[in-house]
Design a protein around this motif. Structure first.
Motif, PDB file in Angstrom:
ATOM      1  N   ILE A 183      20.856 -29.708  -9.951  1.00  0.00           N
ATOM      2  CA  ILE A 183      20.747 -29.053  -8.636  1.00  0.00           C
ATOM      3  C   ILE A 183      19.437 -28.276  -8.499  1.00  0.00           C
ATOM      4  O   ILE A 183      18.835 -28.260  -7.420  1.00  0.00           O
ATOM      5  N   LYS A 184      18.961 -27.667  -9.581  1.00  0.00           N
ATOM      6  CA  LYS A 184      17.688 -26.922  -9.500  1.00  0.00           C
ATOM      7  C   LYS A 184      16.514 -27.863  -9.242  1.00  0.00           C
ATOM      8  O   LYS A 184      15.572 -27.501  -8.539  1.00  0.00           O
ATOM      9  N   ASP A 185      16.582 -29.073  -9.793  1.00  0.00           N
ATOM     10  CA  ASP A 185      15.538 -30.054  -9.504  1.00  0.00           C
ATOM     11  C   ASP A 185      15.602 -30.513  -8.050  1.00  0.00           C
ATOM     12  O   ASP A 185      14.572 -30.802  -7.442  1.00  0.00           O
ATOM     13  N   VAL A 186      16.800 -30.586  -7.491  1.00  0.00           N
ATOM     14  CA  VAL A 186      16.931 -30.939  -6.070  1.00  0.00           C
ATOM     15  C   VAL A 186      16.259 -29.867  -5.215  1.00  0.00           C
ATOM     16  O   VAL A 186      15.494 -30.172  -4.293  1.00  0.00           O
ATOM     17  N   VAL A 187      16.522 -28.605  -5.542  1.00  0.00           N
ATOM     18  CA  VAL A 187      15.887 -27.501  -4.809  1.00  0.00           C
ATOM     19  C   VAL A 187      14.371 -27.593  -4.962  1.00  0.00           C
ATOM     20  O   VAL A 187      13.625 -27.453  -3.981  1.00  0.00           O
ATOM     21  N   ASN A 188      13.902 -27.848  -6.173  1.00  0.00           N
ATOM     22  CA  ASN A 188      12.461 -27.974  -6.391  1.00  0.00           C
ATOM     23  C   ASN A 188      11.868 -29.155  -5.627  1.00  0.00           C
ATOM     24  O   ASN A 188      10.720 -29.097  -5.187  1.00  0.00           O
ATOM     25  N   ALA A 189      12.639 -30.203  -5.447  1.00  0.00           N
ATOM     26  CA  ALA A 189      12.169 -31.351  -4.662  1.00  0.00           C
ATOM     27  C   ALA A 189      11.977 -30.959  -3.196  1.00  0.00           C
ATOM     28  O   ALA A 189      11.000 -31.374  -2.555  1.00  0.00           O
ATOM     29  N   PHE A 190      12.907 -30.163  -2.659  1.00  0.00           N
ATOM     30  CA  PHE A 190      12.741 -29.686  -1.279  1.00  0.00           C
ATOM     31  C   PHE A 190      11.492 -28.821  -1.158  1.00  0.00           C
ATOM     32  O   PHE A 190      10.727 -28.964  -0.194  1.00  0.00           O
ATOM     33  N   LEU A 191      11.282 -27.941  -2.116  1.00  0.00           N
ATOM     34  CA  LEU A 191      10.078 -27.096  -2.085  1.00  0.00           C
ATOM     35  C   LEU A 191       8.818 -27.950  -2.186  1.00  0.00           C
ATOM     36  O   LEU A 191       7.839 -27.710  -1.481  1.00  0.00           O
ATOM     37  N   PHE A 192       8.856 -28.952  -3.057  1.00  0.00           N
ATOM     38  CA  PHE A 192       7.728 -29.875  -3.188  1.00  0.00           C
ATOM     39  C   PHE A 192       7.457 -30.581  -1.851  1.00  0.00           C
ATOM     40  O   PHE A 192       6.310 -30.711  -1.420  1.00  0.00           O
ATOM     41  N   ALA A 193       8.527 -31.031  -1.201  1.00  0.00           N
ATOM     42  CA  ALA A 193       8.381 -31.745   0.083  1.00  0.00           C
ATOM     43  C   ALA A 193       7.768 -30.840   1.151  1.00  0.00           C
ATOM     44  O   ALA A 193       6.924 -31.285   1.932  1.00  0.00           O
TER      45      ALA A 193
END
Length: 144
Positions: free
Chosen positions: A41-51
């Motif tokens: 889930i933390k990687d999912v959050v980081n993916a949104f921030l990256f996007a």
């Protein structure tokens, strides 16, 4: 998606397998060679921030999002859990079938070429979930 969150879904396979291993000491697996791709889930959050930060670079496209080292079968997942929760007995049920028929390899190469790569290993997430399920008094209810 796996890992702790405030409205965690324990019906998702990694969370479910770890909770079952902790609470029941066994995993019954149907169609053990079915593959999935997992992500913390933390990687999912980081993916949104990256996007958000890289919108111009990734806009107008569709991406798979997962941990490339976690493109594994259900039996491989069960064995990873057993390494962390050794008391776990793995039972492969050859007569039953998994109602969730998803079996696929997912390539995350496209998003990785844009600069995002999931980083949290499956083993770290399993340890996190093990601690949660062993020490938490909260009963997780999936009402979705």
């Amino acid at each position: 998606v796996f890992g702790y969150s405030y409205r965690m879904r324990t019906d998702l396979i990694v969370n479910n397998f770890v909770e079952t291993a902790v609470n029941k000491g066994k995993l019954e697996i149907f169609e053990p060679n079915f593959r999935r791709n997992f992500i913390h889930i933390k990687d999912v959050v980081n993916a949104f921030l990256f996007a958000i930060k890289n919108f111009a670079k990734i806009k107008n496209n569709v991406y798979n999002l997962g941990l490339s080292s976690a493109n594994i079968s259900k039996i491989n997942l069960a064995n990873k859990i057993k390494k962390i929760i050794p008391k776990t007995k793995i039972i492969v049920n050859k007569k039953g079938s998994d109602p969730d028929k998803r079996d696929y390899f997912v390539s995350n190469r496209k998003v990785e070429k844009k600069g995002f790569k999931a980083k949290i290993p499956l083993e770290k997430g399993i340890k996190e979930l093990k601690g949660l399920f062993q020490n938490c008094k909260i009963k997780f209810i999936n009402n979705y």
